[in-house]
Scaffold this motif. Structure first.
Motif, PDB file in Angstrom:
ATOM      1  N   GLN A  94       4.625  -3.692   2.315  1.00 28.26           N
ATOM      2  CA  GLN A  94       3.487  -2.949   2.829  1.00 28.26           C
ATOM      3  C   GLN A  94       2.689  -3.979   3.724  1.00 28.26           C
ATOM      4  OE1 GLN A  94       1.198  -1.927  -0.670  1.00 28.26           O
ATOM      5  NE2 GLN A  94       1.881   0.224  -0.538  1.00 28.26           N
ATOM      6  N   LYS A  95       1.946  -3.117   5.026  1.00 25.86           N
ATOM      7  CA  LYS A  95       1.359  -4.041   5.888  1.00 25.86           C
ATOM      8  C   LYS A  95       0.159  -5.081   5.162  1.00 25.86           C
ATOM      9  CE  LYS A  95       1.459  -2.215  10.234  1.00 25.86           C
ATOM     10  NZ  LYS A  95       0.674  -1.259  11.340  1.00 25.86           N
ATOM     11  N   SER A  96      -0.271  -4.501   3.891  1.00 29.83           N
ATOM     12  CA  SER A  96      -1.448  -5.181   3.412  1.00 29.83           C
ATOM     13  C   SER A  96      -0.835  -6.476   2.676  1.00 29.83           C
ATOM     14  CB  SER A  96      -2.168  -4.094   2.514  1.00 29.83           C
ATOM     15  OG  SER A  96      -1.382  -3.914   1.472  1.00 29.83           O
ATOM     16  N   SER A  97       0.418  -6.477   2.379  1.00 26.93           N
ATOM     17  CA  SER A  97       0.847  -7.844   1.728  1.00 26.93           C
ATOM     18  C   SER A  97       1.118  -8.782   2.724  1.00 26.93           C
ATOM     19  CB  SER A  97       2.169  -7.331   0.948  1.00 26.93           C
ATOM     20  OG  SER A  97       3.119  -6.935   1.711  1.00 26.93           O
ATOM     21  N   ILE A  98       1.036  -8.602   3.957  1.00 26.69           N
ATOM     22  CA  ILE A  98       1.116  -9.851   4.995  1.00 26.69           C
ATOM     23  C   ILE A  98      -0.348 -10.478   4.965  1.00 26.69           C
ATOM     24  CG2 ILE A  98       1.587 -10.314   7.497  1.00 26.69           C
ATOM     25  CD1 ILE A  98       3.997  -8.919   5.899  1.00 26.69           C
TER      26      ILE A  98
END
Length: 110
Positions: A94-98
């Motif tokens: 997910q993008k939020s895990s970057i």
């Protein structure tokens, strides 16, 4: 009756009056103002920077995930990013895990 003094009723506004009531709430208001500037505002700033970084992700960027994996972005979709962690090994996250965007060439130096 030498030891008992006369008792008088207190006036309805109280002994402190309007100014006394405001000064009793002043420490509470001051505490919230300090909390806003020391805790809430910096957190909102970090969240805004994180959101801007996620929106700016592009193919070829080198990133670190929340799990600690380093990789190069191969594909960006709406809410997901495909990262190449080794040659031929791709992971979709997910993008939020970057969490961090690394400078170019960091993976070659490792």
């Amino acid at each position: 009756m030498f030891f008992i003094s006369n008792a008088y009723a207190q006036d309805p506004t109280g002994a402190l009056g309007l100014g006394g009531n405001l000064t009793s709430f002043l420490p509470l208001v001051l505490m919230f103002v300090v909390m806003y500037f020391l805790m809430i505002r910096p957190q909102q700033k970090r969240a805004k920077e994180q959101r801007a970084m996620m929106d700016a992700l592009a193919k070829g960027d080198e990133v670190v995930t929340a799990g600690g994996m380093l990789g190069r972005v191969v594909k960006v979709v709406d809410a997901y990013v495909t990262i190449e962690v080794a040659s031929g090994t791709e992971v979709t996250v997910q993008k939020s895990s970057i969490t961090t965007l690394l400078p170019k060439g960091t993976l070659k130096a490792l």
